[in-house]
Design a protein around this motif. Structure first.
Motif, PDB file in Angstrom:
ATOM      1  N   UNK A 172       0.876  -1.168   0.000  1.00 47.20           N
ATOM      2  CA  UNK A 172       0.000   0.000   0.000  1.00 47.20           C
ATOM      3  C   UNK A 172       0.913   1.218   0.000  1.00 47.20           C
ATOM      4  N   UNK A 173       0.962   1.928  -1.131  1.00 45.55           N
ATOM      5  CA  UNK A 173       1.925   3.010  -1.302  1.00 45.55           C
ATOM      6  C   UNK A 173       1.464   4.312  -0.673  1.00 45.55           C
ATOM      7  N   UNK A 174       0.198   4.667  -0.885  1.00 49.42           N
ATOM      8  CA  UNK A 174      -0.345   5.917  -0.357  1.00 49.42           C
ATOM      9  C   UNK A 174      -1.669   5.604   0.318  1.00 49.42           C
ATOM     10  N   UNK A 227      -4.857   7.950  -0.386  1.00 52.84           N
ATOM     11  CA  UNK A 227      -5.455   7.898  -1.721  1.00 52.84           C
ATOM     12  C   UNK A 227      -5.752   6.479  -2.183  1.00 52.84           C
ATOM     13  N   UNK A 228      -5.418   5.468  -1.359  1.00 57.87           N
ATOM     14  CA  UNK A 228      -5.708   4.089  -1.721  1.00 57.87           C
ATOM     15  C   UNK A 228      -4.964   3.620  -2.951  1.00 57.87           C
ATOM     16  N   UNK A 229      -3.646   3.903  -3.016  1.00 51.36           N
ATOM     17  CA  UNK A 229      -2.827   3.504  -4.154  1.00 51.36           C
ATOM     18  C   UNK A 229      -1.968   2.306  -3.766  1.00 51.36           C
ATOM     19  N   UNK A 259      11.744   4.215 -10.519  1.00 53.30           N
ATOM     20  CA  UNK A 259      10.414   3.609 -10.526  1.00 53.30           C
ATOM     21  C   UNK A 259       9.365   4.596 -10.035  1.00 53.30           C
ATOM     22  N   UNK A 260       8.237   4.630 -10.730  1.00 49.51           N
ATOM     23  CA  UNK A 260       7.130   5.483 -10.321  1.00 49.51           C
ATOM     24  C   UNK A 260       6.664   5.145  -8.913  1.00 49.51           C
ATOM     25  N   UNK A 261       6.610   3.863  -8.573  1.00 53.65           N
ATOM     26  CA  UNK A 261       6.064   3.466  -7.269  1.00 53.65           C
ATOM     27  C   UNK A 261       6.863   4.060  -6.126  1.00 53.65           C
ATOM     28  N   UNK A 262       8.178   4.164  -6.275  1.00 50.68           N
ATOM     29  CA  UNK A 262       9.002   4.738  -5.209  1.00 50.68           C
ATOM     30  C   UNK A 262       8.749   6.240  -5.115  1.00 50.68           C
ATOM     31  N   UNK A 263       8.643   6.906  -6.260  1.00 46.82           N
ATOM     32  CA  UNK A 263       8.326   8.335  -6.245  1.00 46.82           C
ATOM     33  C   UNK A 263       6.979   8.588  -5.586  1.00 46.82           C
ATOM     34  N   UNK A 264       5.992   7.749  -5.911  1.00 49.05           N
ATOM     35  CA  UNK A 264       4.657   7.915  -5.342  1.00 49.05           C
ATOM     36  C   UNK A 264       4.685   7.726  -3.824  1.00 49.05           C
TER      37      UNK A 264
END
Length: 437
Positions: free
Chosen positions: A53-55, A58-60, A242-247
């Motif tokens: 669960x990244x954020x 916001x449920x990302x 990676x986008x996921x790490x930035x997010x």
């Protein structure tokens, strides 16, 4: 037939940018009225695994594809048609806005005050001394400690020109392995490392240089000075491939500002700007393939955070050729290109008459480097922290009335501040018609 056509279009668009994402992995955002349990229960565990669960707000999520017969694009099409899902995208690779070392003996900070020496153009600068007559950074009129989040590769927290301005989480005890303030992050004393999902902060040349431009301690008789002399710098390690790490990094910033808003300043941090210099060269933010970037900038913006972002270090038109994030349309994003000491756009920097907001000094910029050093670097990465630092400085210069308006209406107040920045720029012939201001 329609679903099949959409799937074909996804495949074709991705073939054009092969190997541009992490394989067997997608990012998914659940709809706001769908709970975590509801969303997880819709996932076919024969095909997918919830990796992270990244954020939270916001449920990302980051999902792993565990069924080898499923392609990334099959998974993408499936989740985009899922009624529980708001957004789904690939975990695109990003690249840091590369900078190039320059003559480390360059001892004049022309970007802040340019007297025209060494072949430069006089007053090709950000008029920092004139601004410092009004404010030097630190607190708002209401007593809030101003914070700029530098989302980069790390920072030398012990650099003598930065150490007094490094943000600390006063409710967290460093290194004890406990989430002392119950904010969901363990040992986040100076910020967050989204690479390893912990509070460990490493030294980094690029991030240290950027941090110094934002807020190296001023008027202390030592080395260099930042745009804002007394701002607090939150270090977020997420300048990544990676986008996921930035997010995840942006999600940490969002959490800290939201906690500050929700607790009336008792916890969290009064983050007013992010600074970042990474992205996807020529990515088309309007294509629907990168929805989470705008989601993050909009969510942070609504909480009161402007995001200064470096455009590409390529002489290309972002309007027609694309870029992520500076081609994204979040109102709270300030896209920045690189200008030189001659007051012209750097020939190796991107532009865009509707997407790139302004230029700032980014060529041979002197700032802090690790191990008590200073030196010059060049790139849009060096331009952007002048803007992020200026956002922090403007919060110190705000009247009591504007500070209260911003606190009561953080999203609207941030947009008003952005407009003040755009309205306050110097018109340059070299940027006429190729940037917003």
């Amino acid at each position: 037939m329609k679903t099949r056509l959409i799937h074909i279009l996804i495949v074709l668009s991705t073939i054009l940018s092969a190997k541009n994402h992490v394989p067997n992995q997608i990012l998914v955002q659940r709809k706001p009225d769908v709970s975590h349990i509801q969303f997880v229960n819709t996932i076919d565990l024969q095909n997918y695994k919830v990796d992270k669960l990244l954020v939270k707000r916001l449920g990302i999520y980051r999902l792993k594809i565990v069924n080898s017969t499923l392609s990334d694009y099959d998974a993408l099409a499936e989740f985009r048609s899922n009624p529980w899902v708001k957004n789904a995208q690939l975990d695109h690779y990003t690249s840091q806005r590369q900078t190039f070392p320059d003559d480390s003996q360059f001892g004049q900070m022309w970007a802040l005050h340019n007297n025209g020496s060494n072949g430069a153009v006089e007053d090709a600068d950000i008029d920092a001394p004139e601004a410092w007559d009004i404010a030097t950074g630190g607190l708002t009129a209401l007593g809030d400690t101003i914070v700029v989040a530098v989302v980069d590769g790390g920072c030398d927290l012990n650099h003598p020109d930065l150490v007094d301005n490094i943000w600390t989480n006063r409710h967290e005890i460093p290194g004890n392995g406990i989430d002392d303030d119950n904010n969901g992050y363990i040992d986040d004393y100076n910020g967050w490392d989204a690479y390893s999902s912990d509070g460990s902060i490493s030294s980094d040349q690029h991030g240290t240089h950027v941090s110094g431009t934002v807020g190296a301690k001023g008027n202390n008789g030592s080395q260099v000075v930042g745009v804002s002399w007394n701002v607090k710098i939150m270090t977020v390690m997420a300048s990544t491939s990676q986008t996921s790490i930035a997010v995840e990094g942006y999600g940490y910033v969002l959490d800290q500002r939201m906690r500050y808003n929700e607790t009336n300043g008792d916890s969290g941090a009064f983050v007013v700007s992010t600074n970042s210099s990474f992205g996807v060269n020529f990515g088309d933010c309007s294509s629907g393939s990168y929805p989470l970037w705008n989601e993050m900038y909009n969510a942070m913006g609504e909480a009161g955070i402007l995001s200064a972002a470096a455009t590409m270090n390529i002489n290309a038109n972002v309007d027609t050729q694309g870029d992520v994030p500076t081609g994204c349309d979040s109102d709270w994003l300030i896209a920045v290109t690189n200008t030189t000491s001659s007051d012209v756009k750097n020939s190796g920097a991107a532009y865009g008459p509707t997407m790139v907001d302004l230029g700032a000094p980014g060529t041979a910029v002197l700032s802090t480097l690790p191990n008590n050093n200073t030196g010059t670097l060049t790139g849009t990465s060096m331009a952007t922290p002048h803007v992020a630092g200026a956002v922090g400085l403007m919060h110190n210069a705000m009247s009591n009335g504007f500070a209260q308006f911003y606190k009561d209406n953080p999203g609207e107040g941030a947009l008003a501040l952005k407009q003040l920045i755009l309205d306050g720029t110097d018109p340059l012939t070299s940027l006429n018609g190729i940037t917003v201001s």
